[in-house]
Design a protein around this motif. Structure first.
Motif, short mmCIF file in Angstrom:
data_model
loop_
_atom_site.label_atom_id
_atom_site.label_comp_id
_atom_site.label_asym_id
_atom_site.label_seq_id
_atom_site.Cartn_x
_atom_site.Cartn_y
_atom_site.Cartn_z
N ILE A 1 -0.56 -8.37 -0.28
CA ILE A 1 0.13 -9.50 -0.88
C ILE A 1 -0.16 -9.45 -2.37
CG2 ILE A 1 0.27 -12.02 -1.03
CD1 ILE A 1 -0.37 -12.13 1.94
N PHE A 2 0.89 -9.59 -3.18
CA PHE A 2 0.71 -9.52 -4.63
C PHE A 2 1.66 -10.51 -5.30
CE2 PHE A 2 3.67 -6.37 -3.15
CZ PHE A 2 4.75 -6.46 -4.01
N GLN A 3 1.35 -10.83 -6.52
CA GLN A 3 2.12 -11.82 -7.27
C GLN A 3 3.34 -11.17 -7.92
OE1 GLN A 3 1.35 -15.12 -7.18
NE2 GLN A 3 3.28 -15.44 -8.21
N ILE B 1 3.94 -7.21 1.79
CA ILE B 1 4.62 -6.04 2.34
C ILE B 1 3.71 -5.44 3.40
CG2 ILE B 1 5.63 -3.77 1.89
CD1 ILE B 1 6.09 -4.60 -0.99
N SER B 2 4.28 -5.14 4.56
CA SER B 2 3.52 -4.53 5.65
C SER B 2 4.08 -3.16 5.97
CB SER B 2 3.61 -5.39 6.92
OG SER B 2 3.10 -6.68 6.69
N GLU B 3 3.17 -2.27 6.40
CA GLU B 3 3.59 -0.95 6.85
C GLU B 3 2.79 -0.57 8.08
OE1 GLU B 3 2.14 2.35 6.83
OE2 GLU B 3 0.26 1.96 5.83
N GLN B 4 3.43 0.25 8.88
CA GLN B 4 2.79 0.76 10.08
C GLN B 4 3.34 2.14 10.35
OE1 GLN B 4 2.79 -1.98 13.35
NE2 GLN B 4 1.95 -0.50 14.77
N ASP B 5 2.47 3.06 10.65
CA ASP B 5 2.87 4.43 11.00
C ASP B 5 3.77 5.07 9.94
OD1 ASP B 5 1.42 4.20 13.40
OD2 ASP B 5 3.16 3.34 14.42
N GLY B 6 3.48 4.80 8.66
CA GLY B 6 4.19 5.46 7.58
C GLY B 6 5.55 4.89 7.24
N ALA B 7 5.83 3.65 7.64
CA ALA B 7 7.11 3.02 7.30
C ALA B 7 6.89 1.53 7.03
CB ALA B 7 8.12 3.20 8.43
N ILE B 8 7.70 0.99 6.13
CA ILE B 8 7.66 -0.45 5.82
C ILE B 8 8.27 -1.20 7.00
CG2 ILE B 8 8.45 -2.26 4.24
CD1 ILE B 8 6.46 -0.25 2.98
N THR B 9 7.55 -2.20 7.49
CA THR B 9 8.03 -2.98 8.63
C THR B 9 8.36 -4.42 8.26
OG1 THR B 9 5.75 -3.53 9.22
CG2 THR B 9 6.74 -1.61 10.31
N GLU B 10 7.88 -4.87 7.09
CA GLU B 10 8.13 -6.26 6.73
C GLU B 10 7.95 -6.45 5.22
OE1 GLU B 10 6.69 -10.65 8.36
OE2 GLU B 10 5.37 -8.94 8.65
N LEU B 11 8.79 -7.29 4.64
CA LEU B 11 8.61 -7.79 3.28
C LEU B 11 8.90 -9.28 3.36
CD1 LEU B 11 9.65 -6.29 -0.09
CD2 LEU B 11 9.93 -8.73 0.37
N PHE B 12 7.96 -10.09 2.92
CA PHE B 12 8.08 -11.53 3.07
C PHE B 12 7.51 -12.24 1.86
CE2 PHE B 12 4.12 -10.08 4.86
CZ PHE B 12 3.18 -11.00 4.43
N PHE B 13 7.92 -13.48 1.68
CA PHE B 13 7.35 -14.32 0.64
C PHE B 13 6.17 -15.06 1.25
CE2 PHE B 13 11.35 -13.23 -1.14
CZ PHE B 13 11.11 -13.19 -2.50
N LEU C 1 1.64 4.23 0.60
CA LEU C 1 3.00 3.72 0.82
C LEU C 1 3.13 2.28 0.34
CD1 LEU C 1 5.90 3.89 1.85
CD2 LEU C 1 5.03 3.35 4.15
N LEU C 2 2.15 1.44 0.63
CA LEU C 2 2.22 0.05 0.17
C LEU C 2 2.13 -0.04 -1.35
CD1 LEU C 2 0.08 -1.74 2.90
CD2 LEU C 2 2.55 -1.91 2.54
N LYS C 3 1.33 0.81 -1.95
CA LYS C 3 1.26 0.84 -3.42
C LYS C 3 2.60 1.26 -4.01
CE LYS C 3 -3.68 1.76 -3.57
NZ LYS C 3 -4.73 2.76 -3.82
N GLU C 4 3.25 2.24 -3.40
CA GLU C 4 4.56 2.69 -3.87
C GLU C 4 5.61 1.59 -3.66
OE1 GLU C 4 7.63 4.85 -5.55
OE2 GLU C 4 5.47 5.13 -5.72
N ALA C 5 5.55 0.90 -2.52
CA ALA C 5 6.49 -0.19 -2.26
C ALA C 5 6.31 -1.31 -3.28
CB ALA C 5 6.31 -0.72 -0.84
N GLU C 6 5.08 -1.64 -3.59
CA GLU C 6 4.81 -2.66 -4.60
C GLU C 6 5.37 -2.22 -5.96
OE1 GLU C 6 1.06 -4.88 -6.87
OE2 GLU C 6 0.66 -3.70 -5.07
N LYS C 7 5.13 -0.98 -6.32
CA LYS C 7 5.63 -0.44 -7.60
C LYS C 7 7.17 -0.52 -7.65
CE LYS C 7 5.99 3.98 -9.97
NZ LYS C 7 5.69 5.40 -9.85
#
Length: 156
Positions: free
Chosen positions: A6-8, A16-28, A43-49
């Motif tokens: 979770i980030f601002q 953002i959540s990931e499981q088994d190498g794929a994004i499974t959720e993005l939520f507020f 992967l989560l760091k890349e998704a955040e970026k």
């Protein structure tokens, strides 16, 4: 194992959540300090970026593996949503036509409502047939801001 960060952001805290190498959720999230477990994987760091780049107007497409859980119909709708170009919108009826089921506007709306990967699967780009903002899991104010953000960067 599922990992979540979770980030601002300028729109508030995002998870953002990931499981088994794929994004499974993005939520507020309610609070950037929420604790949900796991670790900040590459992967989560890349998704955040990528998400922060999108919100800054420097990224118009995402390049992330996605694995949303849902019915086959929902997955078909979510795939169609990802084909809506940055800065453009479609109506529920138009999305129903895209998936080859022109009478399924209501079902498309329900699939939109169940989209677990907000923004990356851009359900915010779907409007009512009259062009009005309708429904968004994170609230209409967020939907309006996302559309405004895209519109302001569409010609750049």
């Amino acid at each position: 194992m599922q990992n979540t960060v979770i980030f601002q952001t300028l729109l508030g805290p995002v998870g953002i959540s990931e499981q088994d190498g794929a994004i499974t959720e993005l939520f507020f999230a309610k609070d950037a300090q929420d604790s949900v477990g796991g670790q900040a994987t590459p992967l989560l760091k890349e998704a955040e970026k990528q998400l922060l780049g999108y919100l800054a107007g420097t990224r118009k497409m995402f390049d992330l593996p996605l694995a949303a859980e849902g019915t086959e119909f929902q997955k078909t709708v979510w795939e169609a949503l990802r084909s809506i170009p940055y800065g453009e919108t479609r109506s529920y009826k138009q999305v129903a036509e895209i998936i080859g089921q022109p009478d399924a506007s209501r079902a498309v709306g329900m699939a939109n409502n169940k989209n677990p990967i907000l923004i990356l699967t851009p359900c915010h780009r779907v409007l009512g047939s009259d062009g009005k903002l309708v429904g968004y899991a994170a609230g209409l104010d967020i939907k309006k801001e996302l559309l405004k953000l895209e519109k302001s960067h569409v010609s750049r």
